[in-house]
Design an enzyme around this catalytic site. Structure first.
Site, PDB file in Angstrom:
ATOM      1  N   ASN A  12       0.740  -1.015   0.047  1.00  0.00           N
ATOM      2  CA  ASN A  12      -0.111  -0.009  -0.185  1.00  0.00           C
ATOM      3  C   ASN A  12       0.967   1.204  -0.020  1.00  0.00           C
ATOM      4  OD1 ASN A  12      -1.744   2.068   0.394  1.00  0.00           O
ATOM      5  ND2 ASN A  12      -2.229   1.444   2.727  1.00  0.00           N
ATOM      6  N   LYS A  14       0.239   4.238  -0.264  1.00  0.00           N
ATOM      7  CA  LYS A  14      -0.516   5.340   0.262  1.00  0.00           C
ATOM      8  C   LYS A  14      -0.097   6.770  -0.678  1.00  0.00           C
ATOM      9  CE  LYS A  14      -0.077   3.561   4.738  1.00  0.00           C
ATOM     10  NZ  LYS A  14      -0.364   3.502   6.231  1.00  0.00           N
ATOM     11  N   HIS A 104      -9.757   1.237   4.274  1.00  0.00           N
ATOM     12  CA  HIS A 104      -8.399   1.574   5.030  1.00  0.00           C
ATOM     13  C   HIS A 104      -8.717   2.395   6.030  1.00  0.00           C
ATOM     14  CE1 HIS A 104      -4.336   2.730   6.149  1.00  0.00           C
ATOM     15  NE2 HIS A 104      -3.624   1.634   5.616  1.00  0.00           N
ATOM     16  N   GLU A 106      -6.998   4.907   7.415  1.00  0.00           N
ATOM     17  CA  GLU A 106      -6.839   6.379   7.076  1.00  0.00           C
ATOM     18  C   GLU A 106      -8.109   6.724   6.315  1.00  0.00           C
ATOM     19  OE1 GLU A 106      -3.257   5.586   5.332  1.00  0.00           O
ATOM     20  OE2 GLU A 106      -2.110   5.213   7.205  1.00  0.00           O
ATOM     21  N   GLU A 174      -5.912  -5.101  10.003  1.00  0.00           N
ATOM     22  CA  GLU A 174      -4.932  -3.967  10.561  1.00  0.00           C
ATOM     23  C   GLU A 174      -5.394  -3.090  11.625  1.00  0.00           C
ATOM     24  OE1 GLU A 174      -2.598  -2.512   6.858  1.00  0.00           O
ATOM     25  OE2 GLU A 174      -4.416  -1.398   6.656  1.00  0.00           O
ATOM     26  N   GLY A 180       2.187   2.157  10.772  1.00  0.00           N
ATOM     27  CA  GLY A 180       2.989   3.420  10.808  1.00  0.00           C
ATOM     28  C   GLY A 180       3.572   3.601  12.179  1.00  0.00           C
ATOM     29  N   SER A 220       2.946  -2.173  10.496  1.00  0.00           N
ATOM     30  CA  SER A 220       4.572  -2.254  10.816  1.00  0.00           C
ATOM     31  C   SER A 220       4.995  -3.657  10.410  1.00  0.00           C
ATOM     32  CB  SER A 220       4.585  -1.962  12.144  1.00  0.00           C
ATOM     33  OG  SER A 220       4.168  -0.553  12.245  1.00  0.00           O
TER      34      SER A 220
END
Ligand code: PGA
Length: 262
Positions: A12, A14, A104, A106, A174, A180, A220
């Site tokens: 991904n 991003k 996702h 985000e 996730e 992250g 991560s």
């Protein structure tokens, strides 16, 4: 029912790499994997670039006969029309996308995507022949209040409601606190959520669907921890963010079977 599931390692990107950088990156990653004689039939590779890169990625993948799958990071719930800024699943299919990320964390956090919006996007993806990679996961607060699996299970139940039983899907677990942060879940924690997620698929789409659906772990993931996740019976791959932007790291993750003796 025992069905062999081909592991899927997905990158991904991003909001990173413009279309020129995307071409160079895909080419270099392909060289690295071909040099290492990677067997794409044993571990599938997919990249998820920004929308503006997809046409370039399609061209390089087709032109150089690269065996990566690719997809977008989001899709509209609508087919076409007055939806400024949205991108239809039909357009992604026309660009050769096989997959699309949906929900996702985000997108959920910064763009107000509810479980219902995620469900509508999942239906749109399937309608247009894309395999949705349905992202679910709990925040640190959810983890404290409800334990690890309650929120991801509830999110997946809404995402799958009304979906045709034969639809091809991928699920990505996730934990939001692991994304992250450099603080991945442990393989045991990933398995403790992946197993109930597979049970949701079995209940809502049937045993055959549950047996064949890949469930990824994300948050991560790096070259040093991928093998542990891949040893878990219900983890069938990884959705990789930061490390997917580094050729050496991402190719080492893809080649986890070689360098760690899984
Ligand atoms: P990360 O991101 O690997 O950088 O934690 C994963 C993701 O957001 O999909």
């Amino acid at each position: 029912m025992v069905v062999a599931r081909t592991p899927l390692i997905a990158g991904n990107w991003k909001m990173n790499l413009d279309h020129l950088q995307a071409i160079a990156f895909v080419q270099k990653l392909d060289w690295a994997l071909k040099d290492a004689k990677h067997d794409f039939a044993s571990v599938e590779v997919a990249v998820f670039p920004p929308f503006t890169d997809l046409r370039s990625v399609q061209t390089i993948v087709n032109g150089d006969k690269i065996e990566f799958a690719y997809g977008a990071q989001d899709v509209s719930a609508h087919d076409s029309g007055a939806y400024t800024g949205e991108v239809s699943g039909a357009f992604l299919s026309a660009l050769g996308c096989g997959y699309v990320l949906i929900g996702h964390s985000e997108r959920r956090q910064y763009h107000g995507e509810t479980d219902e919006i995620v469900a509508a996007k999942v239906k749109a993806a399937v309608k247009h022949g894309l395999v949705p990679v349905i992202c679910v996961g709990e925040t640190a607060e959810d983890l404290e209040a409800h334990g690890a699996s309650a929120v991801p299970v509830a999110q997946l139940e809404v995402a799958l409601a009304g979906l045709p039983k034969k639809a091809d899907i991928v699920v990505a677990y996730e934990p939001v606190w692991a994304i992250g942060s450099g603080q991945a879940a442990t393989p045991e924690q990933a398995e403790q959520v992946a197993a109930p997620l597979r049970a949701v698929i079995a209940r809502m789409m049937g045993e055959a669907a549950a047996a064949k659906t890949r469930i990824l772990y994300g948050g991560s993931v790096g070259a040093s921890n991928i093998a542990g996740f891949m040893r878990e019976p219900n983890v069938d791959g990884a959705l990789v963010g930061g490390a997917s932007l580094k050729i050496n790291d991402f190719s080492a993750i893809i080649r986890y079977q070689k360098h760690v003796g899984v």
